[in-house]
Design an enzyme around this catalytic site. Sequence first.
Site, mmCIF file in Angstrom:
data_model
loop_
_atom_site.group_PDB
_atom_site.id
_atom_site.type_symbol
_atom_site.label_atom_id
_atom_site.label_comp_id
_atom_site.label_asym_id
_atom_site.label_seq_id
_atom_site.Cartn_x
_atom_site.Cartn_y
_atom_site.Cartn_z
ATOM 1 N N HIS A 39 0.775 -0.753 -0.211
ATOM 2 C CA HIS A 39 0.385 -0.054 -0.155
ATOM 3 C C HIS A 39 0.356 1.497 0.158
ATOM 4 O O HIS A 39 2.429 1.193 -0.078
ATOM 5 C CB HIS A 39 -1.163 0.512 0.757
ATOM 6 C CG HIS A 39 0.172 0.315 2.192
ATOM 7 N ND1 HIS A 39 0.129 -1.068 3.119
ATOM 8 C CD2 HIS A 39 0.185 1.138 3.400
ATOM 9 C CE1 HIS A 39 0.993 -0.923 4.180
ATOM 10 N NE2 HIS A 39 0.864 0.470 4.352
ATOM 11 N N HIS A 63 5.354 6.196 -1.237
ATOM 12 C CA HIS A 63 6.205 4.992 -1.395
ATOM 13 C C HIS A 63 5.035 3.981 -1.197
ATOM 14 O O HIS A 63 4.405 3.953 -0.491
ATOM 15 C CB HIS A 63 7.470 5.246 -0.986
ATOM 16 C CG HIS A 63 7.523 4.518 0.551
ATOM 17 N ND1 HIS A 63 7.141 5.395 1.851
ATOM 18 C CD2 HIS A 63 7.483 3.220 1.631
ATOM 19 C CE1 HIS A 63 7.112 5.501 2.900
ATOM 20 N NE2 HIS A 63 6.927 3.846 2.829
#
Length: 190
Positions: free
Chosen positions: A37, A127
């Site tokens: 995620h 990220h």
Amino acid sequence: MTRMFAAVLPPEPVKEDLAEFLQPRAEHPWIDPEQWHITLAFLAQVNDARLDELLDGLRAAGRRRSPMTLRLHGAGAFPDPVQAKVLWLDIAASAADREELHRLSTNVRRTAAHAGAPPDGKDFRPHLTVSRLKRPGQQLDWLDVLSTYDGSPWQATDFALIESHLGEGPRGRPRYEIVERFPLLGDRTD
């Protein structure tokens, strides 16, 4: 109090492609693809009595933000490649979509703070974490490998609030449970 985070979840084809890229390198401790995620905000303590307020605020944040095209490209390490604890893939996007992702994170963080669940104080750095290491160490070779990955673009059309249950997942890792998904509708009049 419940531990939660808000995140953009990559779609299955994106996860499958990255998993296929990492599969021949299985000797490294990669995170399970179901846990991949892009964290927008980490909420260490969500008061159960104020969860409805948080959900309402996140729905409104989703209505204000627009879908964006994202892609996994580039790699990095936290805190740095020489003493890495975390390896991650960078999020590539147009300047407008990158700004939209930052605005979504800002809206989510403000909403959470208003609902009594202040997010951690770290700056938003988009990220996707692919590895958490038990001991910090030099990871330059793995970063070289990861930097060759060039994922396909996908349209992020929603984000999710996810409950984190520490130590309840496979191999003592966290178990994640999606509380609710929030569509990105781009209605800035709300």
